[in-house]
Motif scaffolding. Structure first.
Motif, PDB file in Angstrom:
ATOM      1  N   ALA A   1      37.071   4.372 -20.347  1.00 19.55           N
ATOM      2  CA  ALA A   1      36.619   4.032 -18.993  1.00 19.55           C
ATOM      3  C   ALA A   1      37.177   5.024 -17.975  1.00 19.55           C
ATOM      4  O   ALA A   1      36.480   5.437 -17.044  1.00 19.55           O
ATOM      5  CB  ALA A   1      37.041   2.611 -18.637  1.00 19.55           C
ATOM      6  N   SER A   2      38.431   5.422 -18.157  1.00 20.65           N
ATOM      7  CA  SER A   2      39.043   6.397 -17.258  1.00 20.65           C
ATOM      8  C   SER A   2      38.332   7.748 -17.354  1.00 20.65           C
ATOM      9  O   SER A   2      38.094   8.412 -16.335  1.00 20.65           O
ATOM     10  CB  SER A   2      40.527   6.565 -17.606  1.00 20.65           C
ATOM     11  OG  SER A   2      41.126   7.553 -16.807  1.00 20.65           O
TER      12      SER A   2
ATOM     13  N   ASN B   1      32.566   1.054 -11.645  1.00 22.58           N
ATOM     14  CA  ASN B   1      33.748   0.638 -12.408  1.00 22.58           C
ATOM     15  C   ASN B   1      33.381  -0.393 -13.466  1.00 22.58           C
ATOM     16  O   ASN B   1      33.828  -0.311 -14.618  1.00 22.58           O
ATOM     17  CB  ASN B   1      34.816   0.062 -11.467  1.00 22.58           C
ATOM     18  CG  ASN B   1      35.489   1.127 -10.639  1.00 22.58           C
ATOM     19  OD1 ASN B   1      35.506   2.300 -11.017  1.00 22.58           O
ATOM     20  ND2 ASN B   1      36.047   0.741  -9.512  1.00 22.58           N
ATOM     21  N   SER B   2      32.568  -1.362 -13.073  1.00 22.55           N
ATOM     22  CA  SER B   2      32.126  -2.398 -14.012  1.00 22.55           C
ATOM     23  C   SER B   2      31.319  -1.791 -15.142  1.00 22.55           C
ATOM     24  O   SER B   2      31.471  -2.157 -16.312  1.00 22.55           O
ATOM     25  CB  SER B   2      31.295  -3.457 -13.283  1.00 22.55           C
ATOM     26  OG  SER B   2      32.062  -4.115 -12.294  1.00 22.55           O
TER      27      SER B   2
ATOM     28  N   SER C   1      31.503   1.337 -16.224  1.00 26.31           N
ATOM     29  CA  SER C   1      32.389   2.149 -17.064  1.00 26.31           C
ATOM     30  C   SER C   1      33.122   1.285 -18.080  1.00 26.31           C
ATOM     31  O   SER C   1      33.236   1.635 -19.260  1.00 26.31           O
ATOM     32  CB  SER C   1      33.399   2.903 -16.188  1.00 26.31           C
ATOM     33  OG  SER C   1      32.749   3.777 -15.308  1.00 26.31           O
ATOM     34  N   ILE C   2      33.623   0.145 -17.620  1.00 22.15           N
ATOM     35  CA  ILE C   2      34.356  -0.760 -18.504  1.00 22.15           C
ATOM     36  C   ILE C   2      33.429  -1.340 -19.570  1.00 22.15           C
ATOM     37  O   ILE C   2      33.787  -1.426 -20.754  1.00 22.15           O
ATOM     38  CB  ILE C   2      35.016  -1.893 -17.690  1.00 22.15           C
ATOM     39  CG1 ILE C   2      36.101  -1.309 -16.777  1.00 22.15           C
ATOM     40  CG2 ILE C   2      35.612  -2.960 -18.608  1.00 22.15           C
ATOM     41  CD1 ILE C   2      36.640  -2.282 -15.757  1.00 22.15           C
TER      42      ILE C   2
ATOM     43  N   LYS D   1      34.965   7.476 -15.475  1.00 25.18           N
ATOM     44  CA  LYS D   1      35.124   7.482 -14.012  1.00 25.18           C
ATOM     45  C   LYS D   1      35.504   8.860 -13.488  1.00 25.18           C
ATOM     46  O   LYS D   1      35.025   9.287 -12.440  1.00 25.18           O
ATOM     47  CB  LYS D   1      36.155   6.426 -13.603  1.00 25.18           C
ATOM     48  CG  LYS D   1      35.632   5.010 -13.717  1.00 25.18           C
ATOM     49  CD  LYS D   1      36.592   3.973 -13.183  1.00 25.18           C
ATOM     50  CE  LYS D   1      37.685   3.671 -14.162  1.00 25.18           C
ATOM     51  NZ  LYS D   1      38.530   2.529 -13.737  1.00 25.18           N
TER      52      LYS D   1
ATOM     53  N   ALA E   1      39.739   1.412 -24.907  1.00 20.89           N
ATOM     54  CA  ALA E   1      38.693   1.154 -23.909  1.00 20.89           C
ATOM     55  C   ALA E   1      39.126   1.652 -22.531  1.00 20.89           C
ATOM     56  O   ALA E   1      38.313   2.223 -21.786  1.00 20.89           O
ATOM     57  CB  ALA E   1      38.369  -0.331 -23.856  1.00 20.89           C
ATOM     58  N   ARG E   2      40.396   1.445 -22.172  1.00 21.11           N
ATOM     59  CA  ARG E   2      40.895   1.933 -20.874  1.00 21.11           C
ATOM     60  C   ARG E   2      40.816   3.456 -20.796  1.00 21.11           C
ATOM     61  O   ARG E   2      40.469   4.019 -19.763  1.00 21.11           O
ATOM     62  CB  ARG E   2      42.333   1.464 -20.641  1.00 21.11           C
ATOM     63  CG  ARG E   2      42.473  -0.002 -20.327  1.00 21.11           C
ATOM     64  CD  ARG E   2      43.813  -0.300 -19.682  1.00 21.11           C
ATOM     65  NE  ARG E   2      44.930   0.098 -20.511  1.00 21.11           N
ATOM     66  CZ  ARG E   2      45.526  -0.693 -21.414  1.00 21.11           C
ATOM     67  NH1 ARG E   2      45.063  -1.918 -21.620  1.00 21.11           N
ATOM     68  NH2 ARG E   2      46.538  -0.267 -22.124  1.00 21.11           N
TER      69      ARG E   2
ATOM     70  N   ALA F   1      32.643   1.363 -22.106  1.00 22.61           N
ATOM     71  CA  ALA F   1      33.834   1.621 -22.927  1.00 22.61           C
ATOM     72  C   ALA F   1      34.001   0.540 -23.996  1.00 22.61           C
ATOM     73  O   ALA F   1      34.298   0.840 -25.157  1.00 22.61           O
ATOM     74  CB  ALA F   1      35.077   1.679 -22.036  1.00 22.61           C
ATOM     75  N   ASN F   2      33.803  -0.708 -23.614  1.00 26.26           N
ATOM     76  CA  ASN F   2      33.929  -1.809 -24.578  1.00 26.26           C
ATOM     77  C   ASN F   2      32.867  -1.717 -25.669  1.00 26.26           C
ATOM     78  O   ASN F   2      33.129  -2.069 -26.829  1.00 26.26           O
ATOM     79  CB  ASN F   2      33.833  -3.154 -23.856  1.00 26.26           C
ATOM     80  CG  ASN F   2      35.073  -3.474 -23.051  1.00 26.26           C
ATOM     81  OD1 ASN F   2      36.180  -3.065 -23.410  1.00 26.26           O
ATOM     82  ND2 ASN F   2      34.911  -4.195 -21.961  1.00 26.26           N
TER      83      ASN F   2
END
Length: 202
Positions: A82-83, A117-118, A120-121, A86, A78-79, A124-125
């Motif tokens: 998300a990266s 950011n929120s 993206s996370i 972004k 997930a990180r 990703a999840n």
């Protein structure tokens, strides 16, 4: 005779010290590091880091160790997603990023960054839910605990992963931002895919 005996004693002591010193030096010399072997789950994840991730956990309950290892792998993947989102947003001219020298607008930019950011996370999840565990290793250690490694994979491939991400981003942005994107969906999808292909296994 006494002089000869004294000289002999001195030579014997000197040779003893020299021998001890030589032994100490020989003991110090040797390998200073040992290469640790990777678990098969780690190796498997490294073969396709754009669509795979590994996790590890140690617990005294086997099912708990497996659960935490899976959570660790999903968190890593997930990180990475998300990266990629972004980075794609920051290099995109689709209206996601806004800049201004005006202080009031600058505050809006910070709020927008936090919102992005929120988002993206969250995306990703959601994408990680479509992964499956493809390999597992289990070890019982001398203290009775269990060490578990897992490897998960997004099996549809990195191209479909990027498409999935781009679709979810498009669904979440407002109509106004969608207009500013100028419907550059394909360009954004390609950037996400490029970033995922750059991913390296942790």
């Amino acid at each position: 005779m006494k002089k000869y005996f004294v000289a002999l004693v001195i030579c014997t002591i000197g040779m003893t010290f020299f021998a001890c010193g030589s032994q100490k030096q020989a003991t110090i010399a040797g390998p200073t590091k040992v290469k640790l072997a990777l678990d098969e789950c780690q190796e498997y994840a490294q073969q396709k880091p754009s669509t795979r991730a590994w996790g590890e956990a140690v617990r005294f309950d086997l099912s708990e160790a497996t659960e935490y290892a899976e959570l660790s792998a999903r968190s890593k993947f997930a990180r990475a997603i998300a990266s990629a989102i972004k980075t794609a947003q920051s290099t995109d001219n689709s209206g996601y990023r806004k800049s201004s020298s005006d202080g009031k607008q600058g505050g809006s930019v910070r709020d927008e960054d936090s919102k992005q950011n929120s988002m993206s996370i969250a995306i990703a999840n959601e994408v990680v839910r479509n992964t499956v565990i493809v390999k597992t290793s289990q070890y019982q250690q001398v203290d009775g605990s269990y060490q578990v490694f897992v490897c998960l994979e997004y099996q549809a491939g990195v191209g479909q992963l990027a498409k999935d991400v781009a679709n979810k981003v498009k669904q979440q942005v407002s109509d106004e931002d969608r207009m500013k994107m100028n419907f550059e969906y394909e360009k954004f999808r390609q950037r996400v895919e490029e970033e995922m292909r750059k991913a390296k296994a942790e």
